[in-house]
Scaffold this active site. Structure first.
Site, PDB file in Angstrom:
ATOM      1  N   HIS A 186      -2.263   1.942  -5.989  1.00  0.00           N
ATOM      2  CA  HIS A 186      -2.885   0.630  -5.782  1.00  0.00           C
ATOM      3  C   HIS A 186      -2.901  -0.190  -7.072  1.00  0.00           C
ATOM      4  O   HIS A 186      -3.033  -1.420  -7.017  1.00  0.00           O
ATOM      5  CB  HIS A 186      -4.312   0.811  -5.253  1.00  0.00           C
ATOM      6  CG  HIS A 186      -4.482   0.309  -3.858  1.00  0.00           C
ATOM      7  ND1 HIS A 186      -3.689   0.737  -2.813  1.00  0.00           N
ATOM      8  CD2 HIS A 186      -5.339  -0.610  -3.323  1.00  0.00           C
ATOM      9  CE1 HIS A 186      -4.066   0.119  -1.696  1.00  0.00           C
ATOM     10  NE2 HIS A 186      -5.051  -0.704  -1.986  1.00  0.00           N
ATOM     11  N   HIS A 216      -4.078  -8.828   4.018  1.00  0.00           N
ATOM     12  CA  HIS A 216      -5.531  -8.824   4.127  1.00  0.00           C
ATOM     13  C   HIS A 216      -5.973  -9.633   5.338  1.00  0.00           C
ATOM     14  O   HIS A 216      -5.503 -10.762   5.544  1.00  0.00           O
ATOM     15  CB  HIS A 216      -6.175  -9.433   2.881  1.00  0.00           C
ATOM     16  CG  HIS A 216      -6.153  -8.531   1.683  1.00  0.00           C
ATOM     17  ND1 HIS A 216      -6.334  -8.988   0.401  1.00  0.00           N
ATOM     18  CD2 HIS A 216      -5.975  -7.185   1.585  1.00  0.00           C
ATOM     19  CE1 HIS A 216      -6.272  -7.974  -0.439  1.00  0.00           C
ATOM     20  NE2 HIS A 216      -6.048  -6.873   0.257  1.00  0.00           N
ATOM     21  N   ARG A 273       0.866  -1.169   0.000  1.00  0.00           N
ATOM     22  CA  ARG A 273       0.000   0.000   0.000  1.00  0.00           C
ATOM     23  C   ARG A 273       0.909   1.228   0.000  1.00  0.00           C
ATOM     24  O   ARG A 273       2.031   1.202   0.509  1.00  0.00           O
ATOM     25  CB  ARG A 273      -0.888   0.030   1.241  1.00  0.00           C
ATOM     26  CG  ARG A 273      -1.820  -1.162   1.409  1.00  0.00           C
ATOM     27  CD  ARG A 273      -2.622  -1.034   2.688  1.00  0.00           C
ATOM     28  NE  ARG A 273      -3.565  -2.127   2.880  1.00  0.00           N
ATOM     29  CZ  ARG A 273      -3.332  -3.215   3.603  1.00  0.00           C
ATOM     30  NH1 ARG A 273      -2.161  -3.348   4.213  1.00  0.00           N
ATOM     31  NH2 ARG A 273      -4.253  -4.159   3.722  1.00  0.00           N
ATOM     32  N   TYR A 314      -9.019 -10.932  -6.696  1.00  0.00           N
ATOM     33  CA  TYR A 314      -7.975 -11.101  -7.702  1.00  0.00           C
ATOM     34  C   TYR A 314      -8.152 -12.389  -8.489  1.00  0.00           C
ATOM     35  O   TYR A 314      -7.649 -12.506  -9.604  1.00  0.00           O
ATOM     36  CB  TYR A 314      -6.599 -11.045  -7.038  1.00  0.00           C
ATOM     37  CG  TYR A 314      -6.353  -9.710  -6.398  1.00  0.00           C
ATOM     38  CD1 TYR A 314      -6.213  -8.570  -7.173  1.00  0.00           C
ATOM     39  CD2 TYR A 314      -6.322  -9.563  -5.013  1.00  0.00           C
ATOM     40  CE1 TYR A 314      -6.033  -7.331  -6.595  1.00  0.00           C
ATOM     41  CE2 TYR A 314      -6.138  -8.329  -4.422  1.00  0.00           C
ATOM     42  CZ  TYR A 314      -5.998  -7.215  -5.213  1.00  0.00           C
ATOM     43  OH  TYR A 314      -5.836  -5.984  -4.631  1.00  0.00           O
ATOM     44  N   ARG A 317      -0.223  -2.612  -6.794  1.00  0.00           N
ATOM     45  CA  ARG A 317      -0.561  -3.640  -5.810  1.00  0.00           C
ATOM     46  C   ARG A 317      -1.518  -4.662  -6.431  1.00  0.00           C
ATOM     47  O   ARG A 317      -1.329  -5.873  -6.296  1.00  0.00           O
ATOM     48  CB  ARG A 317      -1.193  -2.967  -4.592  1.00  0.00           C
ATOM     49  CG  ARG A 317      -1.641  -3.893  -3.471  1.00  0.00           C
ATOM     50  CD  ARG A 317      -2.051  -3.028  -2.282  1.00  0.00           C
ATOM     51  NE  ARG A 317      -2.862  -3.703  -1.297  1.00  0.00           N
ATOM     52  CZ  ARG A 317      -2.380  -4.404  -0.278  1.00  0.00           C
ATOM     53  NH1 ARG A 317      -1.077  -4.545  -0.148  1.00  0.00           N
ATOM     54  NH2 ARG A 317      -3.191  -4.957   0.607  1.00  0.00           N
ATOM     55  N   LYS A 357      -2.297  -1.866   8.033  1.00  0.00           N
ATOM     56  CA  LYS A 357      -3.505  -1.325   8.651  1.00  0.00           C
ATOM     57  C   LYS A 357      -3.632  -1.825  10.081  1.00  0.00           C
ATOM     58  O   LYS A 357      -3.290  -2.959  10.395  1.00  0.00           O
ATOM     59  CB  LYS A 357      -4.740  -1.737   7.845  1.00  0.00           C
ATOM     60  CG  LYS A 357      -4.892  -0.989   6.527  1.00  0.00           C
ATOM     61  CD  LYS A 357      -6.220  -1.308   5.878  1.00  0.00           C
ATOM     62  CE  LYS A 357      -6.440  -0.478   4.632  1.00  0.00           C
ATOM     63  NZ  LYS A 357      -7.739  -0.779   3.979  1.00  0.00           N
TER      64      LYS A 357
END
Length: 320
Positions: A266, A292, A170, A301, A269, A194
């Site tokens: 992104h 994630h 990110r 994806y 990514r 995150k």
């Protein structure tokens, strides 16, 4: 968390914050402490919850959290939908309000959770922008040619794009890297993701070469002599590279390439994740690389790969 709610009144008197305003502030403080939410996340939560506060005021209802019920929340949701907001925005605001009402019940501010039956609209699942392998090679070859002049900014830009693609970072994770987060021997990065969650991600040989060149010949030229920075990537003034600068760099690169969709960092990514799955990588390994929390988030994806396969089939197969 301070919020700018006060409005001017005669003789300079400001209206006292309502119980609902105070509850929102307390919730935001709780989110910051318990979840380690970023400043960006807190601003988004605050903006979402202020729409509920404004709706209560416009409706003439008592701004008391204990009086919030499902009927009021459904009226608020309808008012938001009627304003023409995107489905994804509506879903996010509904999720934020549901989190707030659950916290109200958990902390005894309401007898029950009025938002537990509030339904969020299903967000549109548009596929992210993904570059082809040829496009990635062209981008990196062009950046490498610019970096061959040993221009400090060009050396940095090449290392930035190489790492965005190599490690599927990110943009906040990239600009948050410090010098001691890099293990050159193992070719890994310690990343702060995150919720302040750390993970270790690998990067490949081309990224290693670009990173070494930047650290040896680019970064020393960019570093401010008076105030040393621990940041890996530096801007023109010797301070930590900003997310805005990375967005501008990537937007300029993607503007020259065919294709549609968001033109932010992104995209690299998304591209890295898709290329990994195309190459046979395990979905859970990709989930770990991306950081994630849910496998479901990573599964988009697989849809990207399936769509790319379908497109290739329709283009190339004689009986498609």
């Amino acid at each position: 968390m301070a919020t700018d709610r006060a409005s001017a009144h005669p003789e300079g008197v400001h209206a006292a914050p309502s119980e609902l305003s105070e509850a929102i502030d307390a919730y935001l403080r709780s989110v910051a402490l318990e979840r380690g939410a970023s400043a960006h996340t807190l601003r988004a939560y605050a903006a979402d919850l202020r729409t509920l506060e404004s709706f209560v005021a416009e409706r003439g209802a008592e701004p008391d959290p204990a009086l919030i019920d499902l009927e009021l929340l459904r009226e608020w949701a309808w008012h938001q939908r009627d304003a023409g907001l995107a489905t994804a925005t509506l879903a996010r605001r509904t999720s934020t309000v549901r989190g707030f009402t659950a916290w109200l019940a958990r902390t005894g501010r309401t007898a029950a959770d009025p938002g537990v039956r509030l339904r969020a609209p299903r967000p549109d699942r548009s596929l992210p922008r993904v570059l082809t392998r040829t496009q990635v090679d062209e981008v990196l070859d062009d950046l490498a040619a610019r970096a061959a002049s040993d221009d400090p900014g060009a050396l940095r830009d090449l290392a930035v794009i190489e790492l965005l693609y190599a490690s599927a970072l990110r943009v906040s994770e990239l600009v948050g890297l410090d010098l001691d987060f890099v293990d050159e021997g193992r070719r890994t990065l310690r990343v702060l993701g995150k919720g302040a969650k750390e993970r270790v991600v690998p990067y490949g040989l081309p990224a290693a070469r670009a990173l070494t060149a930047y650290r040896e010949r680019g970064r020393p030229a960019l570093a401010a002599k008076d105030t040393p920075e621990r940041a890996l990537f530096l801007g023109a003034r010797g301070r930590r590279l900003s997310t805005r600068a990375v967005y501008a760099l990537v937007a300029g690169i993607l503007a020259e390439l065919p294709g549609s969709g968001p033109a932010g960092p992104h995209a690299f990514r998304h591209t890295a994740a898709t290329h990994l799955l195309d190459g046979g990588a395990d979905l859970r390994a990709v989930q770990e690389l991306l950081g994630h929390a849910s496998l479901g988030t990573t599964q988009i994806y697989t849809h990207v790969s399936a769509e790319r396969l379908a497109t290739a089939y329709r283009t190339a197969h004689p009986r498609a």
